[in-house]
Design an enzyme around this catalytic site. Structure first.
Site, short mmCIF file in Angstrom:
data_model
loop_
_atom_site.label_atom_id
_atom_site.label_comp_id
_atom_site.label_asym_id
_atom_site.label_seq_id
_atom_site.Cartn_x
_atom_site.Cartn_y
_atom_site.Cartn_z
N TRP A 101 0.97 -1.10 -0.03
CA TRP A 101 0.09 0.14 -0.13
C TRP A 101 0.78 1.30 0.03
O TRP A 101 0.67 2.07 -0.55
CB TRP A 101 -0.97 0.02 1.10
N ASP A 171 -2.10 6.64 6.43
CA ASP A 171 -3.34 5.74 5.64
C ASP A 171 -3.56 4.55 6.89
O ASP A 171 -2.52 3.68 7.22
CB ASP A 171 -2.69 5.03 4.42
N LYS A 195 -12.74 -2.02 5.51
CA LYS A 195 -11.83 -2.91 6.25
C LYS A 195 -12.61 -2.92 7.90
O LYS A 195 -12.98 -4.05 8.27
CB LYS A 195 -10.46 -2.56 6.40
C1 PLP Z 1 -7.62 -1.73 1.30
C2 PLP Z 1 -6.50 -0.46 1.32
C3 PLP Z 1 -6.45 0.55 0.28
C4 PLP Z 1 -7.16 0.33 -0.92
O1 PLP Z 1 -8.47 0.85 -0.44
P1 PLP Z 1 -9.38 1.06 -1.92
O2 PLP Z 1 -10.74 1.23 -1.28
O3 PLP Z 1 -9.46 -0.14 -2.66
O4 PLP Z 1 -8.86 2.15 -2.47
C5 PLP Z 1 -5.31 1.40 0.86
N1 PLP Z 1 -4.60 1.36 1.79
C6 PLP Z 1 -4.76 0.18 2.75
C7 PLP Z 1 -3.89 0.28 3.86
C8 PLP Z 1 -5.79 -0.53 2.50
O5 PLP Z 1 -5.90 -1.68 3.46
#
Ligand code: PLP
Length: 359
Positions: A101, A171, A195
């Protein structure tokens, strides 16, 4: 019959929340409408959105000088939206690379400015977090970006980088609300909801007010944080149903006792699985012990020829979505807030039984 769902995302939600959403599906609180059918500017929905924001603020103790935005686009859209909003006065961005990521965030940022990678754990297949003492200097950067929980590699920061006056951007897609954090240590916290919060399609941004004045002129209006902050995230139609479900999850978390309680439960759940992984050589945990994620736990079978049989057996025991991400392989168990400890116990029991049957 509901399965024990170990998906990394979109992921399981608290059953109580799904039941309540089902009860309210056709007729929300006597309105005669489903939340999906409401105007985002009507009093019913604005009430839902305000309550969701207030509860999110309460859970994370978000200080008053931070705005909360509920947007569309997901965390990957933010990979562009962050540099667009923060590089207007200073084109230099700094990133730390701890996994898949982070890598995606970095490659997108190059389109909007200069990128300095301060540290990377790619030398050991992204299985640790580089200590800040080993990072290059962030001096002069507009911000420092980290991914505090790498969902794919299962690597989590258990400490907060100190970037001084340079805003720290995190993030937190896959561990937001899993533990207590001090929001004031960050300039921006963001993530996708699918998530640990709610359905896909909702993106949260927590941004310090003084960072709203530095967007690049090319920033699309719906992604200008300042415009969205002034419009209570309603420059465009927000993901209304996602906000409603997120609000139900926030209420559920408050009923459970808030993040201190959730953090204790998450520590206990993760420990159950890691202790077992450490007690046997049949399975392998690839991540450095001080960087192990409580939310996403990758593991390998010593003999990968048994992977398919392991997954088949898991399905027969009602356990789903344990297959690891294709980049890493092996297995991955995601233990988000909605996973009860009993689900982890059943996984460990199954793993022990599988080990016994093969040795
Ligand atoms: C799932 C995830 C993303 C991407 O999320 P999207 O909704 O597909 O854009 C980015 N960063 C992390 C840490 C993630 O777990």
């Amino acid at each position: 019959m509901r399965v024990i769902n170990f998906s990394a995302g979109p992921a399981l939600l608290p059953e109580a929340v799904l039941r309540r959403a089902a009860d309210e599906m056709l007729n929300w609180h006597g309105s005669g409408m489903s939340v999906m059918e409401m105007s985002h500017r009507g009093s019913e929905f604005t009430g839902i959105a305000q309550k969701a924001e207030a509860d999110f603020r309460q859970l994370l103790a978000i200080p008053d000088n931070y705005k909360v935005l509920f947007l569309q686009g997901g965390a990957m859209a933010m990979n562009a939206v962050i540099p667009m909003n923060l590089l207007g006065k200073n084109p230099r961005a700094a990133y730390v690379n701890t996994g898949e990521w982070s890598k995606k965030s970095i490659s997108e940022a190059y389109k909007y400015g200069e990128v300095d990678v301060l540290a990377s754990s790619e030398d050991r297949q992204f299985t640790y977090v580089p200590l800040q003492s080993a990072w290059k200097s962030h001096a002069g950067a507009a911000y420092v970006h980290v991914c505090t929980n790498e969902t794919i590699g299962g690597v989590e920061y258990h400490w907060v980088p100190n970037t001084g006056d340079v805003p720290l951007v995190a993030d937190m897609s896959s561990h937001i609300l899993s533990r207590q954090i001090d929001v004031s240590e960050y300039g921006v916290i963001y993530g996708g909801a699918q998530k640990n919060i709610g359905p896909a399609g909702l993106t949260f941004v927590i941004v310090r007010e003084d960072l709203l004045d530095r967007a690049l002129p090319i920033t699309p209006t719906v992604f200008q944080w300042k415009a969205q902050a002034e419009a209570a995230s309603m420059v465009n139609t927000p993901p209304t149903y996602g906000i409603y479900i997120a609000g139900l999850v926030f209420e559920w978390l408050l009923e459970q006792g808030g993040l201190a309680i959730m953090e204790q439960r998450n520590i206990e759940k993760a420990k159950l699985l890691y202790d077992y992984l450490d007690s046997t050589s049949f399975y392998i945990s690839p991540v450095a012990p001080d960087a192990r994620s409580r939310m996403n736990i990758p593991f390998f079978l010593q003999d990968s020829a048994l992977d398919a049989a392991f997954l088949d057996g898991a399905e027969r025991h009602g356990m789903r979505q344990l297959k690891g991400h294709r980049v890493v392989g092996g297995m991955r168990a995601s233990l988000y807030n909605a996973m009860p400890i009993e689900g982890v116990r059943q996984l460990v029991d199954y793993m022990r039984e599988f080990e016994r049957s093969r040795t």
